[in-house]
Design a protein around this motif. Structure first.
Motif, PDB file in Angstrom:
ATOM      1  N   ARG A  83      -5.702   9.892   1.520  1.00 17.99           N
ATOM      2  CA  ARG A  83      -5.968   8.634   2.216  1.00 17.99           C
ATOM      3  C   ARG A  83      -7.304   8.036   1.762  1.00 17.99           C
ATOM      4  N   SER A 129       0.833  -1.214   0.000  1.00 18.71           N
ATOM      5  CA  SER A 129       0.000   0.000   0.000  1.00 18.71           C
ATOM      6  C   SER A 129       0.864   1.260   0.000  1.00 18.71           C
ATOM      7  N   GLY A 130       2.081   1.169   0.537  1.00 21.82           N
ATOM      8  CA  GLY A 130       2.981   2.328   0.534  1.00 21.82           C
ATOM      9  C   GLY A 130       3.317   2.770  -0.888  1.00 21.82           C
ATOM     10  N   TYR A 160       0.930   5.429  -2.031  1.00 21.35           N
ATOM     11  CA  TYR A 160       1.215   6.781  -1.535  1.00 21.35           C
ATOM     12  C   TYR A 160       2.457   7.348  -2.225  1.00 21.35           C
ATOM     13  N   ARG A 161       3.408   6.478  -2.525  1.00 26.27           N
ATOM     14  CA  ARG A 161       4.619   6.933  -3.219  1.00 26.27           C
ATOM     15  C   ARG A 161       4.304   7.363  -4.656  1.00 26.27           C
ATOM     16  N   ASP A 198       4.384   9.685  10.474  1.00 24.62           N
ATOM     17  CA  ASP A 198       3.398   8.596  10.327  1.00 24.62           C
ATOM     18  C   ASP A 198       2.684   8.298  11.651  1.00 24.62           C
ATOM     19  N   ALA A 243       0.969  11.480   2.457  1.00 25.66           N
ATOM     20  CA  ALA A 243       0.124  10.428   3.044  1.00 25.66           C
ATOM     21  C   ALA A 243      -0.675  10.935   4.245  1.00 25.66           C
ATOM     22  N   GLY A 256       1.437  -1.869   5.305  1.00 26.23           N
ATOM     23  CA  GLY A 256       1.326  -0.415   5.347  1.00 26.23           C
ATOM     24  C   GLY A 256       1.396   0.105   6.766  1.00 26.23           C
ATOM     25  N   ARG A 257       0.561   1.104   7.060  1.00 28.39           N
ATOM     26  CA  ARG A 257       0.568   1.704   8.393  1.00 28.39           C
ATOM     27  C   ARG A 257      -0.799   1.618   9.071  1.00 28.39           C
ATOM     28  N   ASP A 258      -1.864   1.504   8.247  1.00 27.02           N
ATOM     29  CA  ASP A 258      -3.236   1.544   8.789  1.00 27.02           C
ATOM     30  C   ASP A 258      -4.051   0.372   8.276  1.00 27.02           C
ATOM     31  N   ARG A 272       0.457  11.946  12.818  1.00 30.54           N
ATOM     32  CA  ARG A 272      -0.504  12.676  11.982  1.00 30.54           C
ATOM     33  C   ARG A 272      -1.919  12.474  12.526  1.00 30.54           C
ATOM     34  N   ARG A 291      10.062  10.059   8.975  1.00 26.89           N
ATOM     35  CA  ARG A 291       8.831   9.407   8.513  1.00 26.89           C
ATOM     36  C   ARG A 291       8.111   8.705   9.659  1.00 26.89           C
ATOM     37  N   SER A 351       5.552  11.127   3.386  1.00 30.16           N
ATOM     38  CA  SER A 351       4.792  11.130   4.640  1.00 30.16           C
ATOM     39  C   SER A 351       3.865  12.337   4.707  1.00 30.16           C
ATOM     40  N   ARG A 408      17.692  -0.294   4.917  1.00 29.74           N
ATOM     41  CA  ARG A 408      17.260   0.647   3.885  1.00 29.74           C
ATOM     42  C   ARG A 408      18.459   1.166   3.097  1.00 29.74           C
TER      43      ARG A 408
HETATM   44  O1   DC Z   1       5.878   1.455   3.351  1.00 33.58           O
HETATM   45  P1   DC Z   1       6.550   2.643   2.680  1.00 33.58           P
HETATM   46  O2   DC Z   1       7.786   3.118   3.366  1.00 33.58           O
HETATM   47  O3   DC Z   1       6.770   2.406   1.214  1.00 33.58           O
HETATM   48  O4   DC Z   1       5.474   3.814   2.799  1.00 33.58           O
HETATM   49  C1   DC Z   1       5.712   5.080   2.267  1.00 33.58           C
HETATM   50  C2   DC Z   1       4.994   6.132   3.096  1.00 33.58           C
HETATM   51  O5   DC Z   1       3.582   6.005   2.892  1.00 33.58           O
HETATM   52  C3   DC Z   1       5.249   6.052   4.584  1.00 33.58           C
HETATM   53  O6   DC Z   1       6.039   7.140   5.014  1.00 33.58           O
HETATM   54  C4   DC Z   1       3.889   6.149   5.223  1.00 33.58           C
HETATM   55  C5   DC Z   1       2.892   6.115   4.121  1.00 33.58           C
HETATM   56  N1   DC Z   1       1.937   5.015   4.240  1.00 33.58           N
HETATM   57  C6   DC Z   1       0.774   5.258   4.918  1.00 33.58           C
HETATM   58  O7   DC Z   1       0.598   6.334   5.470  1.00 33.58           O
HETATM   59  N2   DC Z   1      -0.182   4.304   4.990  1.00 33.58           N
HETATM   60  C7   DC Z   1       0.004   3.113   4.406  1.00 33.58           C
HETATM   61  N3   DC Z   1      -0.969   2.183   4.478  1.00 33.58           N
HETATM   62  C8   DC Z   1       1.216   2.836   3.726  1.00 33.58           C
HETATM   63  C9   DC Z   1       2.173   3.814   3.678  1.00 33.58           C
END
Ligand code: DC
Length: 237
Positions: free
Chosen positions: A112, A36-37, A40-41, A187, A106, A132-134, A190, A183, A103, A160
Motif C-alpha cells: 500500500r 488505482s486497482g 494492485y493487480r 477489502d 492489497a 479505488g477503495r481508499d 483488513r 474481495r 485482495s 462482472r
Molecule cells: O478495483 P479493482 O477491483 O480492480 O481492485 C482490485 C483489488 O485491489 C481490490 O480487491 C481491492 C484492491 N484495491 C485497494 O485495496 N485499494 C485501492 N485503492 C484499489 C484497489
C-alpha cells in the motif's frame, strides 16, 4: 479564465461500475483517469509470476524494489493502461487468478505504501479522477469531490460476469459471486486502509440508474464543486 481543475475520488465495492463512471467523467472533463486497482493487480501479477511468498516481508520488499509501474494513455480505449516493467499487462490483470489473490496482496502494508506514494504523485497536477477503495480516505483526503459507490450484489455479479465473458475468459457466475463477496469482505475488514466511506463523501447507489442518468447526476456535483473553487482562484489572480 479556465475552470479550476479538481480531484475526484471514487471509492466503493468491487464491480459497482466505478471505472465506467471515472472514465466517462475524465472524457467529459478532459481529466486524467487513474485506475488505482490496476496497480494492485499489476503488483499481484508480478508476485504470482515470480512466486513471491506473501508471508515473507523480505521477499515482498525485494520484489517491490524490482517493480516499476506506469500508465500510458490509449486513445482508442479512452483509458490509461498499466505497464509493469514496460510491459502492457492490461490483458492479464483482469484474470480470475489475479482477482483471487489481489485482495490479499492489497492488504500488505508495504504494498500500500508503494502504491499510495505513486498515486499521490499523480494527483499533484490535479484534474484527475481516481477510483479505488481508499482514495477519499487516504490517498486524497482533501479531494474536492468524493463519491462512494454502491450497487446490489446481484447486479454487480452480473456486470462482472458479462465483462469476463466479453473478454473471452473462463469462470462461472458462481465463481464471480464468490470472488466478489470474498474481495468485499477482505477489502472492508483488513487492518491497512480498509474500504470506508469518507465522512464527506456523497453516496451514489447506481442499482437503478442508467449510465447516462448516473453521469448527469455526478456532473452536476462536479460543476457545483468547481464553482466553489472559482472564487478562491479569482482571489489569487
Ligand atoms: O478495483 P479493482 O477491483 O480492480 O481492485 C482490485 C483489488 O485491489 C481490490 O480487491 C481491492 C484492491 N484495491 C485497494 O485495496 N485499494 C485501492 N485503492 C484499489 C484497489
Amino acid at each position: 479564465m479556465a475552470a479550476p481543475k479538481i480531484i475526484i475520488a471514487i471509492d466503493g465495492y468491487s464491480s459497482c461500475g466505478k471505472s465506467t463512471l471515472a472514465r466517462q467523467l475524465a472524457a467529459q472533463l478532459g481529466y486524467n483517469y487513474i485506475d488505482s486497482g490496476a496497480m494492485y493487480r499489476a503488483v499481484t501479477l508480478y508476485f504470482l509470476r515470480n512466486g513471491v511468498d506473501l508471508s515473507n516481508p523480505a521477499q515482498v520488499d525485494s520484489a517491490l524494489g524490482s517493480i516499476h509501474l506506469h500508465f500510458e494513455y490509449n486513445a482508442s480505449r479512452s483509458k490509461s493502461e498499466i505497464f509493469l516493467n514496460d510491459e502492457n499487462v492490461e490483458r492479464f490483470i483482469r484474470d480470475l487468478i489475479v482477482a483471487e489473490k489481489v485482495s490479499e496482496v492489497a492488504a500488505i502494508r508495504e504494498v500500500r505504501k508503494f502504491a499510495v506514494a505513486q498515486q499521490q504523485q499523480m494527483g499533484k497536477k490535479r484534474g484527475i479522477v481516481m477510483d479505488g477503495r481508499d482514495i477519499g480516505t487516504v490517498v486524497f483526503p482533501d479531494a474536492e469531490l468524493k463519491i462512494f459507490m454502491t450497487a446490489d450484489l446481484e447486479i454487480r455479479v452480473k456486470r462482472r460476469f458479462e465483462e469476463l465473458c466479453e473478454s473471452g475468459q473462463e469462470g462461472t457466475l458462481e465463481d464471480v459471486q464468490h470472488n466478489l463477496a470474498m474481495r468485499d469482505y477482505i477489502d472492508s475488514n483488513r487492518e491497512e486502509s480498509p474500504l470506508r466511506q469518507a465522512a464527506d463523501a456523497l453516496i451514489l447507489d447506481n442499482s437503478g440508474l442508467s449510465r447516462e442518468e448516473q453521469l448527469e447526476k455526478v456532473l452536476a456535483w462536479v460543476h457545483e464543486r468547481v464553482a466553489k473553487q472559482q472564487p478562491l482562484l479569482n482571489k489569487l489572480s
